[in-house]
Design a protein around this motif. Sequence first.
Motif, PDB file in Angstrom:
ATOM      1  N   ARG A  50      31.006  22.047  11.514  1.00 20.35           N
ATOM      2  CA  ARG A  50      30.327  22.285  12.791  1.00 20.35           C
ATOM      3  C   ARG A  50      30.702  23.669  13.282  1.00 20.35           C
ATOM      4  N   SER A 109      32.996   4.392  16.509  1.00 19.85           N
ATOM      5  CA  SER A 109      32.623   3.213  15.722  1.00 19.85           C
ATOM      6  C   SER A 109      31.499   2.457  16.415  1.00 19.85           C
ATOM      7  N   PHE A 124      32.264   3.207  11.115  1.00 17.52           N
ATOM      8  CA  PHE A 124      33.207   4.008  11.909  1.00 17.52           C
ATOM      9  C   PHE A 124      33.376   5.364  11.245  1.00 17.52           C
TER      10      PHE A 124
END
Length: 339
Positions: free
Chosen positions: A196, A285, A308
């Motif tokens: 990212r 999750s 998750f």
Amino acid sequence: MLPDIKGLVDRATDEIASCSSREQLEAIRIKYVGKKGELTALLRSMGELAAEDRPKFGQAVNVAKDDIEGRLAVKSDAIVLAEREKQFISQAVDITLPGRVRKIGNLHPITKGFEEICDIFVRMGFSVVEGPEVETDFYNFTALNTPPFHPARDVQDTFYITDNILLRTHTSPQQARQMEKQDPPVKVVVPGRVYRRDQVDATHSPVFHQLEGLYVDKGVTFAHLKGALEAFIKAFYGEDKRVRFRPHYFPFTEPSAEMDVSCFACGGKGCRICKGEGWIEILGSGMVHPNVLSTAGYDPEVYSGFAFGMGIDRIVSLKYGVDDLRLYFENDVRFLEAF
Ligand code: PHE
């Protein structure tokens, strides 16, 4: 007047004593007791002596010869011994030198963390699979109930390669890929690197690591999710750790929850590490969204599942007390060897 045998023996004795090589010694031997040596010459000259002196003289020469030859033999042994000693010393191996330590590497703490965490899930019946780091927009977002107009896309600053190809922002795309690839039940964990756009600092890096989990079968409930994750936390961090679930939002799970672990430093009372909360956030999750199941070809009326995703860098840091993410990437061997 008899020739000076004693003087000759004395000379020979001195020369033998001060001699230090085989060659010199051989020269001395030739000089005194060789065929043309001094002693031999003396014997030959015996004819010049009076007859009554001859036996005594001959005996004296023989005694001198034995004497010199004896000394030559002793010296010869001494020279051989000295030479051997010299050779031993020059060829000696110094056993006091420290050995050459063979440098064998060790696993990077992140790799080690992945292995430990995967092991725990394998014991719970999960398989380990991997997916591509270069992903399509479809698997990274659309298949995860995050179509192009979805605002959740803006939360992650994504590295796009083309409009449709990008560096995966999480390991979740493998949920969709795995379900397309196989029929239920599916029970996998997915370790891997994700990307990212982030400014590098102690807690942020544009490259980091996640472990995804996915379990889909008939009758999977939120209780299974809680049970599996709590068991994982206790196995990885210790039995004394407690967990809590907080409602959250992810497009691809419904309901969704974030899971916190009781603080490592204060045990839940609240301290600097947990910013007074007593809890540390550890993963996202939830129950797999029906749209995600049906996009992958699973019937959401028949199957349900949980998923998750945890940030490995953070989870490993908490375990080992690493307070700066950059250490993982700088490759300082002193840091790497500490694990
Ligand atoms: N992919 C989410 C993230 O990167 C984590 C997540 C995985 C949440 C699976 C729910 C289910 O933040």
